[in-house]
Enzyme design. Structure first.
Site, PDB file in Angstrom:
ATOM      1  N   LYS A 116       0.917  -1.139  -0.141  1.00 30.52           N
ATOM      2  CA  LYS A 116       0.113   0.120   0.206  1.00 30.52           C
ATOM      3  C   LYS A 116       0.835   1.283  -0.069  1.00 30.52           C
ATOM      4  O   LYS A 116       0.719   2.320  -0.638  1.00 30.52           O
ATOM      5  CB  LYS A 116      -0.910   0.017   1.217  1.00 30.52           C
ATOM      6  CG  LYS A 116      -2.161  -0.983   0.996  1.00 30.52           C
ATOM      7  CD  LYS A 116      -2.947  -0.828   2.278  1.00 30.52           C
ATOM      8  CE  LYS A 116      -4.252  -1.830   2.168  1.00 30.52           C
ATOM      9  NZ  LYS A 116      -3.738  -3.468   2.329  1.00 30.52           N
ATOM     10  N   GLU A 200      -2.706   6.503   8.419  1.00 30.72           N
ATOM     11  CA  GLU A 200      -3.474   7.636   7.266  1.00 30.72           C
ATOM     12  C   GLU A 200      -4.736   8.378   8.329  1.00 30.72           C
ATOM     13  O   GLU A 200      -5.043   7.628   9.306  1.00 30.72           O
ATOM     14  CB  GLU A 200      -4.318   6.788   6.223  1.00 30.72           C
ATOM     15  CG  GLU A 200      -3.270   6.424   5.344  1.00 30.72           C
ATOM     16  CD  GLU A 200      -4.104   5.628   4.159  1.00 30.72           C
ATOM     17  OE1 GLU A 200      -3.618   5.698   2.930  1.00 30.72           O
ATOM     18  OE2 GLU A 200      -5.221   5.396   4.291  1.00 30.72           O
ATOM     19  N   HIS A 235     -14.333  -3.302   9.365  1.00 27.07           N
ATOM     20  CA  HIS A 235     -13.607  -3.085   8.176  1.00 27.07           C
ATOM     21  C   HIS A 235     -13.977  -4.060   7.014  1.00 27.07           C
ATOM     22  O   HIS A 235     -13.100  -4.203   6.014  1.00 27.07           O
ATOM     23  CB  HIS A 235     -12.064  -2.845   8.303  1.00 27.07           C
ATOM     24  CG  HIS A 235     -11.909  -1.728   9.336  1.00 27.07           C
ATOM     25  ND1 HIS A 235     -12.124  -0.470   9.003  1.00 27.07           N
ATOM     26  CD2 HIS A 235     -11.454  -1.840  10.452  1.00 27.07           C
ATOM     27  CE1 HIS A 235     -11.795   0.287  10.117  1.00 27.07           C
ATOM     28  NE2 HIS A 235     -11.088  -0.362  11.005  1.00 27.07           N
ATOM     29  N   ARG A 292      -7.068  -8.278  -8.456  1.00 22.65           N
ATOM     30  CA  ARG A 292      -7.840  -9.479  -8.530  1.00 22.65           C
ATOM     31  C   ARG A 292      -9.271  -9.301  -8.819  1.00 22.65           C
ATOM     32  O   ARG A 292      -9.600  -8.282  -8.785  1.00 22.65           O
ATOM     33  CB  ARG A 292      -7.430 -10.404  -7.331  1.00 22.65           C
ATOM     34  CG  ARG A 292      -7.977  -9.675  -6.091  1.00 22.65           C
ATOM     35  CD  ARG A 292      -7.849 -10.508  -4.814  1.00 22.65           C
ATOM     36  NE  ARG A 292      -7.946  -9.707  -3.676  1.00 22.65           N
ATOM     37  CZ  ARG A 292      -9.124  -9.432  -3.124  1.00 22.65           C
ATOM     38  NH1 ARG A 292     -10.228  -9.579  -3.712  1.00 22.65           N
ATOM     39  NH2 ARG A 292      -9.009  -8.678  -1.919  1.00 22.65           N
TER      40      ARG A 292
END
Length: 667
Positions: A116, A200, A235, A292
């Site tokens: 990421k 973040e 999440h 994917r």
């Protein structure tokens, strides 16, 4: 087109790929672990090969074994599905070296998006909007804590490799950062083999909107519109829909263009998803790219009329994309609900066990069920506890919602805890119906989604009692089935007595609630008395426990599934796990069972938190259990004293194993 492919996955995605391959005239080889020897994808495949023990790290994650099976069976290509090896760059490279086509993007694209942190740097260079945060390689805990302070709380810690909500925590205060960071790193290392994280800014009231992209080997790339995946717990997505409610043409074009730019920046080929965090004001930030096919891809298929797995096979075999961007259109609205073996009332803890009764809604052009299990199959602790994906289509969102509510009302699962009742409440939630969406909706609507235990409707008790009586009569009829037996007085369960008919009492239970139903046999049925209310009852039993009943002059359709002492009643879109009480049995003297806190599922003890001998408050964390690649904290049920632990960090424990000796403060 290929002649034979290998499907390197399990569950519903393996079944889906096998079905599409068969429709295209392509033979499919399945691989399976010891736990999946009788799995549905194994039964569907043209041939199947065992690749190892139940644990994924010893079977589905061992690329060398899967490649060896491909060579031995003559498979020209490998479809990785999602999860497992689908985003593993080393496996994609190994396929290329072995001369086997990897049905997915090139290893370079997986590598570029696999981290990421690196992906965000690449996207920034490509002009894709980014969320403020730290995406670097410095993993020192003190350094990351300082970065969080600079970003400003709340922040989100995320595993740099992987997704699915694993290795992800929201942190609201500096005092909680270190504990959350440690948990994220452990979970990330366990799930992805990489403990690196990024930090973040946590966007308040964000929407999770993702764009489906598709590229081919000839430089073409398109976006197949968007999906809204804002409804999540821990999440992890629960409901997805396409198109996103409230999406303007301008915003769709901007997000689609950004997603295509992201894909082109890494030379993307095949199906991929670019995920964005979207503010309520319309601005959006790149979150990650999943290299994917996604679990939620069916909603895109339903609104475009396309088969994305077919596109994958065609693109991987060298063909160009079947359509251009200008030829793609949206038709109607689609919603997907993930049916999980889990208990929403216990923090969505996974549930394991045999699916002793499984009846999904009937499929049609507007209702689709993607599943990897059938009645009699087992949900094991080794893999994701998904039972199926339920997808509906409507001409508009209102019609799609109505069809989803009806389909959920028709879904019956017995044998494991499941989230169907919860999903039924969720799709009826006013804020969801009105499309007031953000990722905190489930958390914010706890009061409506987890209401206090309501009284069981009278009709549920009456239907359960009637079903019991009808079942008894059916059993009696089966024992006296010959012509000579038909006149036997023992066949008639009519309560006949020399001096008149006798009353009978059925006792049913839900949790601690006992309910007595008085039964009197009358012509053509029964007289049932419930809390002083007398009802004439009659009916018939159908397949799968279906009950067609008359209660006085009302027609009632329900189902009652019998498993041991349980009488699972399905009525008007809800279910109740009642129990039939044997009134002749006398139990013990009510021994105190609070002393031992038990494991809610099979798993591994990660760490012990509380100290033996300490006094803790209600809700205090005692230990952390890892199961199904997620961490679950076992907490104190009330204020009390931790006497001792019966387990140590690293221990594997069975469902129901005693973990902690605990005594309530008042004791």
């Amino acid at each position: 087109m290929f002649k034979k492919i290998l499907v390197a996955n399990r569950g519903e995605i393996a079944c889906r790929v096998i079905k599409t391959a068969r429709r295209l005239g392509v033979a499919a080889v399945a691989v399976y672990s010891e736990a999946d020897a009788n799995a549905r994808h194994v039964r569907l495949a043209d041939e199947a090969v065992l690749i190892g023990p139940a644990a994924a790290r010893e079977s589905y994650l061992v690329g060398e074994r899967i490649l060896d099976v491909a060579k031995r069976t003559g498979a020209e290509a490998i479809h990785p599905g999602y999860g497992f090896l689908s985003e593993n760059e080393e496996f994609a490279e190994a396929c290329e070296k072995a001369g086997v086509v990897f049905i997915g993007p090139p290893a370079s694209a997986i590598r570029a998006m696999g981290s990421k942190s690196a992906a965000k740097a690449l996207m920034g260079a490509a002009g894709v909007p980014l969320t403020p945060g730290y995406h670097g390689d410095n993993q020192d805990s003190a350094f990351l804590a300082r970065q969080a302070d600079q970003i400003g709380y709340p922040v989100l810690i995320k595993a740099s490799a992987g997704g699915g909500g694993k290795g992800m925590r929201r942190v609201d205060a500096a005092a909680d950062f270190e504990t959350a960071l440690g948990s994220c790193k452990r979970e990330a290392a366990n799930a992805f083999g990489d403990e690196q994280v990024l930090v973040e800014k946590y966007v308040l009231k964000p929407r999770h909107i993702e764009i489906q992209v598709f590229g081919d080997k000839h430089g073409n790339c398109v976006y197949l519109f968007e999906r809204d995946c804002s409804l999540q717990r821990r999440h992890q997505k629960l409901l997805e829909e396409a198109p996103a409610p409230g999406m303007t043409l301008e915003r769709r074009a901007a997000m689609g263009e950004a997603a295509v730019n992201a894909a082109k920046a890494v030379g993307y080929v095949g199906a991929g998803t670019v995920e964005f965090i979207a503010n309520q004001d319309g601005s959006f930030y790149f979150m990650e790219m999943n290299t994917r096919l996604q679990v939620e891809h069916p909603v895109t298929e339903m609104i475009t009329g396309l088969d994305l797995v077919e596109w994958q096979l065609r693109v991987a075999s060298g063909q160009s994309l079947p359509l251009t961007q200008e030829q793609l259109e949206i038709d109607g609205h689609a919603i997907e609900a993930r049916i999980y073996a889990e208990d929403p009332d216990k923090g969505f803890l996974p549930s394991t066990g045999r699916l002793v009764h499984l009846v999904p809604p009937s499929e049609s052009d507007s209702v689709r069920v993607d599943t990897g299990v059938e009645q009699g199959d087992e949900i094991t602790p080794y893999y994701d506890p998904m039972i199926s994906k339920l997808i509906v289509w409507g001409a508009d969102r209102k019609q799609a919602l109505a069809r989803m509510r009806r389909a959920l009302a028709q879904y019956r699962v017995v044998g494991v805890s499941n989230n169907i009742n919860f999903l039924s409440r969720l799709v009826a939630l006013p804020s969801f119906v009105n499309a007031e969406l953000d990722t905190g909706l489930i958390e914010r609507e706890q009061g409506l989604l987890f209401p206090p235990q309501e009284a069981v409707p009278d009709d549920v008790w009456l239907v359960a009692a009637l079903a019991e009586l009808l079942h008894e009569q059916r059993e009696a009829n089966s024992k006296f089935g010959t012509a000579a037996d038909r006149g036997s007085p023992w066949r008639a369960l009519d309560g006949w007595r020399l001096n008149g008919r006798a009353e009978r009492k059925l006792v049913l239970r839900l949790l601690e609630k006992l309910q007595e139903v008085v039964v009197l046999v009358i012509p053509a049925g029964y007289q049932l008395v419930l809390n002083g209310r007398s009802v004439r009852a009659s009916g018939t039993l159908g397949r799968g426990g279906t009950v067609h009943a008359y209660l006085d002059d009302s027609r009632v359709n329900a189902a009652v599934v019998i498993t041991g002492e349980r009488r699972h009643v399905f009525y008007r879109g809800h279910s109740w796990p009642l129990a039939l009480v044997d009134t002749l049995y006398v139990g013990g003297e009510g021994e105190d069972v609070e002393g031992g806190l038990r494991a809610p599922m099979p798993g591994k003890v990660v760490t012990l938190i509380a100290e033996p001998g300490s006094i803790v408050e209600k809700g205090a964390p005692l230990l952390v259990l890892e199961a199904m690649k997620m961490e679950h904290t076992i907490t104190a049920p009330r204020k009390g004293k931790v006497i001792s632990f019966h387990v140590a960090a690293g221990d594997q424990v069975a469902d129901g194993a005693e973990l902690v000796e605990f005594v309530a403060a008042e004791a």
